[in-house]
Every structure is written in C-alpha cells, then in structure tokens.
Design a protein around this motif. Structure first.
Motif, PDB file in Angstrom:
ATOM      1  N   PHE A 134     -43.604  22.259 -48.009  1.00 46.61           N
ATOM      2  CA  PHE A 134     -43.185  22.506 -49.386  1.00 46.61           C
ATOM      3  C   PHE A 134     -42.169  23.646 -49.465  1.00 46.61           C
ATOM      4  CE2 PHE A 134     -47.291  20.341 -50.267  1.00 46.61           C
ATOM      5  CZ  PHE A 134     -46.773  19.319 -51.039  1.00 46.61           C
ATOM      6  N   LEU A 135     -42.216  24.585 -48.507  1.00 41.25           N
ATOM      7  CA  LEU A 135     -41.179  25.614 -48.452  1.00 41.25           C
ATOM      8  C   LEU A 135     -39.823  24.987 -48.159  1.00 41.25           C
ATOM      9  CD1 LEU A 135     -40.291  28.592 -48.366  1.00 41.25           C
ATOM     10  CD2 LEU A 135     -40.890  28.606 -45.934  1.00 41.25           C
ATOM     11  N   ALA A 136     -39.789  24.045 -47.218  1.00 42.21           N
ATOM     12  CA  ALA A 136     -38.532  23.365 -46.890  1.00 42.21           C
ATOM     13  C   ALA A 136     -38.024  22.553 -48.071  1.00 42.21           C
ATOM     14  CB  ALA A 136     -38.731  22.467 -45.666  1.00 42.21           C
ATOM     15  N   VAL A 137     -38.938  21.917 -48.808  1.00 41.80           N
ATOM     16  CA  VAL A 137     -38.536  21.142 -49.982  1.00 41.80           C
ATOM     17  C   VAL A 137     -37.905  22.043 -51.044  1.00 41.80           C
ATOM     18  CG1 VAL A 137     -39.431  19.792 -51.937  1.00 41.80           C
ATOM     19  CG2 VAL A 137     -40.217  19.298 -49.611  1.00 41.80           C
ATOM     20  N   SER A 138     -38.392  23.266 -51.141  1.00 44.87           N
ATOM     21  CA  SER A 138     -37.909  24.184 -52.181  1.00 44.87           C
ATOM     22  C   SER A 138     -36.603  24.881 -51.817  1.00 44.87           C
ATOM     23  CB  SER A 138     -38.977  25.245 -52.465  1.00 44.87           C
ATOM     24  OG  SER A 138     -39.160  26.099 -51.343  1.00 44.87           O
ATOM     25  N   LEU A 139     -36.157  24.772 -50.558  1.00 51.78           N
ATOM     26  CA  LEU A 139     -34.932  25.447 -50.129  1.00 51.78           C
ATOM     27  C   LEU A 139     -33.716  24.610 -50.525  1.00 51.78           C
ATOM     28  CD1 LEU A 139     -35.978  26.738 -46.583  1.00 51.78           C
ATOM     29  CD2 LEU A 139     -35.725  28.074 -48.674  1.00 51.78           C
ATOM     30  N   LYS A 140     -33.295  24.738 -51.762  1.00 49.20           N
ATOM     31  CA  LYS A 140     -32.165  23.948 -52.247  1.00 49.20           C
ATOM     32  C   LYS A 140     -30.865  24.323 -51.548  1.00 49.20           C
ATOM     33  CE  LYS A 140     -34.880  21.913 -55.140  1.00 49.20           C
ATOM     34  NZ  LYS A 140     -35.321  20.530 -54.849  1.00 49.20           N
ATOM     35  N   ALA A 141     -30.761  25.559 -51.055  1.00 50.18           N
ATOM     36  CA  ALA A 141     -29.550  25.974 -50.353  1.00 50.18           C
ATOM     37  C   ALA A 141     -29.356  25.197 -49.058  1.00 50.18           C
ATOM     38  CB  ALA A 141     -29.606  27.479 -50.056  1.00 50.18           C
ATOM     39  N   TYR A 142     -30.450  24.656 -48.522  1.00 46.29           N
ATOM     40  CA  TYR A 142     -30.380  23.891 -47.277  1.00 46.29           C
ATOM     41  C   TYR A 142     -30.787  22.425 -47.497  1.00 46.29           C
ATOM     42  CZ  TYR A 142     -29.802  28.432 -45.101  1.00 46.29           C
ATOM     43  OH  TYR A 142     -29.323  29.670 -44.751  1.00 46.29           O
ATOM     44  N   GLY A 143     -30.471  21.924 -48.689  1.00 45.86           N
ATOM     45  CA  GLY A 143     -30.639  20.505 -48.955  1.00 45.86           C
ATOM     46  C   GLY A 143     -31.911  20.113 -49.652  1.00 45.86           C
ATOM     47  N   GLY A 144     -32.906  20.985 -49.644  1.00 42.20           N
ATOM     48  CA  GLY A 144     -34.154  20.656 -50.309  1.00 42.20           C
ATOM     49  C   GLY A 144     -34.772  19.377 -49.769  1.00 42.20           C
ATOM     50  N   ASP A 145     -35.205  18.528 -50.676  1.00 47.13           N
ATOM     51  CA  ASP A 145     -35.858  17.280 -50.286  1.00 47.13           C
ATOM     52  C   ASP A 145     -34.889  16.301 -49.630  1.00 47.13           C
ATOM     53  OD1 ASP A 145     -38.183  15.730 -50.097  1.00 47.13           O
ATOM     54  OD2 ASP A 145     -37.618  14.562 -51.857  1.00 47.13           O
ATOM     55  N   ASP A 146     -33.587  16.453 -49.903  1.00 49.10           N
ATOM     56  CA  ASP A 146     -32.584  15.553 -49.332  1.00 49.10           C
ATOM     57  C   ASP A 146     -32.270  15.883 -47.876  1.00 49.10           C
ATOM     58  OD1 ASP A 146     -32.304  14.132 -51.710  1.00 49.10           O
ATOM     59  OD2 ASP A 146     -30.847  15.571 -52.493  1.00 49.10           O
ATOM     60  N   GLY A 147     -32.590  17.069 -47.454  1.00 53.62           N
ATOM     61  CA  GLY A 147     -32.365  17.442 -46.061  1.00 53.62           C
ATOM     62  C   GLY A 147     -31.033  18.141 -45.839  1.00 53.62           C
ATOM     63  N   LEU A 148     -30.838  18.608 -44.630  1.00 54.25           N
ATOM     64  CA  LEU A 148     -29.656  19.367 -44.241  1.00 54.25           C
ATOM     65  C   LEU A 148     -28.907  18.605 -43.157  1.00 54.25           C
ATOM     66  CD1 LEU A 148     -27.968  22.007 -44.232  1.00 54.25           C
ATOM     67  CD2 LEU A 148     -29.593  22.903 -42.531  1.00 54.25           C
ATOM     68  N   PRO A 149     -27.728  18.080 -43.461  1.00 53.48           N
ATOM     69  CA  PRO A 149     -26.961  17.360 -42.428  1.00 53.48           C
ATOM     70  C   PRO A 149     -26.304  18.336 -41.458  1.00 53.48           C
ATOM     71  CG  PRO A 149     -25.753  17.387 -44.493  1.00 53.48           C
ATOM     72  CD  PRO A 149     -27.078  18.019 -44.778  1.00 53.48           C
ATOM     73  N   LEU A 150     -26.204  17.919 -40.209  1.00 55.50           N
ATOM     74  CA  LEU A 150     -25.544  18.723 -39.185  1.00 55.50           C
ATOM     75  C   LEU A 150     -24.086  18.274 -39.056  1.00 55.50           C
ATOM     76  CD1 LEU A 150     -28.552  19.338 -38.511  1.00 55.50           C
ATOM     77  CD2 LEU A 150     -27.883  19.384 -36.109  1.00 55.50           C
ATOM     78  N   ALA A 151     -23.182  19.248 -39.025  1.00 52.23           N
ATOM     79  CA  ALA A 151     -21.757  18.933 -38.924  1.00 52.23           C
ATOM     80  C   ALA A 151     -21.416  18.306 -37.586  1.00 52.23           C
ATOM     81  CB  ALA A 151     -20.925  20.198 -39.145  1.00 52.23           C
ATOM     82  N   GLN A 152     -22.160  18.666 -36.546  1.00 54.01           N
ATOM     83  CA  GLN A 152     -21.925  18.144 -35.207  1.00 54.01           C
ATOM     84  C   GLN A 152     -23.178  18.387 -34.368  1.00 54.01           C
ATOM     85  OE1 GLN A 152     -18.823  21.350 -34.293  1.00 54.01           O
ATOM     86  NE2 GLN A 152     -19.958  21.274 -32.360  1.00 54.01           N
ATOM     87  N   ARG A 153     -23.180  17.901 -33.147  1.00 53.15           N
ATOM     88  CA  ARG A 153     -24.253  18.215 -32.227  1.00 53.15           C
ATOM     89  C   ARG A 153     -23.983  19.547 -31.541  1.00 53.15           C
ATOM     90  NH1 ARG A 153     -25.380  12.241 -29.414  1.00 53.15           N
ATOM     91  NH2 ARG A 153     -26.626  11.412 -31.150  1.00 53.15           N
ATOM     92  N   SER A 154     -25.028  20.176 -31.053  1.00 53.17           N
ATOM     93  CA  SER A 154     -24.880  21.457 -30.366  1.00 53.17           C
ATOM     94  C   SER A 154     -23.990  21.308 -29.137  1.00 53.17           C
ATOM     95  CB  SER A 154     -26.248  21.996 -29.962  1.00 53.17           C
ATOM     96  OG  SER A 154     -27.066  22.212 -31.101  1.00 53.17           O
ATOM     97  N   VAL A 155     -23.376  22.423 -28.738  1.00 54.18           N
ATOM     98  CA  VAL A 155     -22.461  22.424 -27.600  1.00 54.18           C
ATOM     99  C   VAL A 155     -23.154  23.103 -26.419  1.00 54.18           C
ATOM    100  CG1 VAL A 155     -20.211  23.149 -26.737  1.00 54.18           C
ATOM    101  CG2 VAL A 155     -20.493  22.542 -29.158  1.00 54.18           C
ATOM    102  N   PRO A 156     -23.521  22.360 -25.361  1.00 54.25           N
ATOM    103  CA  PRO A 156     -24.234  22.957 -24.237  1.00 54.25           C
ATOM    104  C   PRO A 156     -23.330  23.599 -23.195  1.00 54.25           C
ATOM    105  CG  PRO A 156     -24.076  20.605 -23.903  1.00 54.25           C
ATOM    106  CD  PRO A 156     -23.400  20.897 -25.217  1.00 54.25           C
ATOM    107  N   GLY A 157     -22.030  23.336 -23.260  1.00 55.39           N
ATOM    108  CA  GLY A 157     -21.131  23.861 -22.235  1.00 55.39           C
ATOM    109  C   GLY A 157     -21.121  22.977 -21.004  1.00 55.39           C
ATOM    110  N   PHE A 158     -20.624  23.524 -19.899  1.00 54.69           N
ATOM    111  CA  PHE A 158     -20.530  22.807 -18.622  1.00 54.69           C
ATOM    112  C   PHE A 158     -19.700  21.527 -18.740  1.00 54.69           C
ATOM    113  CE2 PHE A 158     -24.719  24.956 -18.416  1.00 54.69           C
ATOM    114  CZ  PHE A 158     -24.418  25.873 -17.410  1.00 54.69           C
ATOM    115  N   GLY A 159     -18.807  21.480 -19.722  1.00 53.25           N
ATOM    116  CA  GLY A 159     -17.971  20.302 -19.889  1.00 53.25           C
ATOM    117  C   GLY A 159     -18.667  19.110 -20.522  1.00 53.25           C
TER     118      GLY A 159
END
Length: 316
Positions: A134-159
């Motif tokens: 319910f804390l995550a649902v209430s975080l409207k700055a991070y999407g709330g119930d709709d969720g938070l989309p990621l702009a890209q996948r993480s970058v691990p390095g090593f090419g």
C-alpha cells in the motif's frame, strides 16, 4: 561426531557443467528455431528460480513459513526503478543497492517477526508485506498503482548490452549459477546444519548451545537480499515496476513453487519455478482458467510426492 548425512544436500556433481552448457546454448537454439520469444520465458524462469530458492532457504531449510516474501522482490525492483528515474543506470550500483535495501527491510522485519511462532509469524510477515504494497500504491511520484516504467535496462559494462534478450538471459544464468552454488555451500556448512536442526527441534538445538534466533535472523536477511536481486532482474526484464510485485498473491505463488519443487531440497526452488511457469505459459494459451491445471498439479504433489519434484527425481 554427529552424523550429518541427513543434513547434506548434494548438487548436480558431474552434470553441473553439462547443464550449464545446455542452458547457455538455449538462446541461439531458440533463435534458429524461430522461437526467440521463449528466451524471455527462460529468463523469467531463471529469475523466479532465484526468488523461490531464497524463500526455500527460510521455508524449506529453516521451517519458517513467510507469507510476505514478495515484499523483498518488490523493494529490489523499486530500488532499481527509483535509481533509474534519478539517472543511475549502472547495474554495479543499482543491483547491489536493491539487495541492500531488501536485506535491510528483512533485517528489521525478521528482528520483529522471528519473536513469534506459528500462525502469528505467518500473519506478521503478511502484514509487513501488505504495508509495503500500500506504500507503493500511494507513491504517486513513482507511478502509484500504475507502476513505474524503466527508461532502459541497467548497464552492466564489459561491453554487454542488456537490450538484447540473449545477453540478459546469459547474465541471469550466471547469477542463477552463482546463487545456487552459494546456497549449496551454505546449507552444507555448520550454519546450514544448525538452521536445519532448529527446524527439526528448536528446543534441543537451543539446549545444546545453538543460537537459534541469530541463525534464523541471518538466514532471513540473506533470503531477503537474494529476493531483492531477483526483483532487480525482474524489473529489468519487464521494463516496469508495479506494486503488484509485493502483493500477497505473489508470495503465495513463490510458496507454491517451493512446495511443487520440494521444500528443503536444494533444487526445489528452480524445479518449482520451471514447472509452474511452463504450466502457465502452455495452459494460458489454451484456456483462461489455467489455474485449474496448477491446482491439479499441486494436489498431485501433495498427495503422491510430499517432497516435491526434487523427491521424485531422487527416487528415480
């Protein structure tokens, strides 16, 4: 000297390298067959195998029925999402941070919940998980119930470029192998023997001088950290973080994986994740009521294979 054979859990032995080679060759084989989509399915199975194995550490080996384990997966996923939103894309920062946040939450929750027993322990872990949900649902700055989309996948390095599903699969496979190797060493160590001994007879272990609370708390924290790692991977795989990752139904799904695979068996988590997710993938294309097949499988396991698929494998 005490007989520890009953507490020893063997790995795959000489079959380990053959299995890893077969799994590593899966993406090019699927691509050659025109089934690239199943690379994502295989990655999802590896991620949930890590999550189920983390729960199996405390449920199967420790005898602690935690019904809020999905909270640590969600916290790990949200850590990656929040850091990504702040412009931090390095996997070397985001993924360890996800493990640290989940481990910290598990440390606090474990310090409180491990002082209870039985149904009270189940309910207090569930209550904490729902609080985070319910804390995550209430975080409207991070999407709330709709969720938070990621702009890209993480970058691990090593090419490496994790935009490629095959590359992400190989990273998940490497982490899965490392987690399973670490768990094998852990459960076969004196720490693991003490954890399993406390599961069988807590009073006797405590009377012999075993620090039952400390061992269970440490296992609880480690399980939370591994669940946080699986959450970080799941966030990258889905490209979206939602509060549903913390919902009690997700904890129930992990518990079903452990039961089907074999609670207290080293490979119970991976086998359960493989069986459940493949069943979902195959049956969901046939009927919307694929859970009926899952229920039938769970019933068969409980009635005829109480040690799960891992027990069937051992007998075979």
């Amino acid at each position: 000297m005490a007989d520890t054979r009953a507490l020893h859990h063997r790995g795959l032995g000489r079959w380990t390298w053959a299995l890893l080679a077969a799994l590593a060759a899966l993406p090019p084989l699927l691509q050659a067959a025109g089934l690239e989509f199943y690379t994502v399915v295989a990655t999802r199975i590896l991620v949930f195998a890590i999550a189920a194995s983390s729960l199996n550490l405390i449920l199967g080996f420790g005898g602690l029925v935690s019904f809020g384990h999905a909270a640590y997966i969600g916290l790990g996923a949200y850590t990656v999402g929040v850091l990504m939103d702040a412009g931090i894309t390095s996997a070397w920062i985001a993924w360890p941070a996800a493990m640290a946040v989940s481990a910290l939450a598990a440390a606090v929750i474990g310090a409180i919940s491990l002082r209870t027993r039985g149904v009270y322990f189940i309910m207090i872990t569930l209550a904490f998980a729902q609080m985070f949900y319910f804390l995550a649902v209430s975080l409207k700055a991070y999407g709330g119930d709709d969720g938070l989309p990621l702009a890209q996948r993480s970058v691990p390095g090593f090419g490496l470029d994790l935009k490629d599903d095959a590359s992400f699969y190989w990273v998940a496979l490497a982490l899965f192998a490392a987690v399973m190797l670490g768990l094998q060493r852990l459960v076969n160590s004196p720490f693991g023997w003490l954890l399993q001994g406390a599961r069988e007879n807590e009073v006797r272990v405590a009377a012999a001088g075993g620090r039952v609370f400390a061992v269970r708390w440490q296992a609880f924290v480690l399980a939370g950290a591994l669940a946080g790692l699986s959450g970080a991977l799941l966030a990258n795989l889905n490209g979206l973080v939602t509060p549903h990752l913390m919902h009690w139904s997700q904890s129930g799904q992990l518990m079903v994986m452990v039961i089907i695979g074999g609670a207290g068996a080293l490979w119970g988590g991976p086998l359960g994740a493989l069986a459940l997710l493949l069943l979902e993938e195959l049956l969901s294309g046939v009927t919307l009521h694929w859970q009926l097949g899952l229920g039938a499988l769970l019933l068969l396991v409980v009635l005829y294979a109480p040690r799960g698929l891992a027990g069937v494998w051992r007998r075979a």
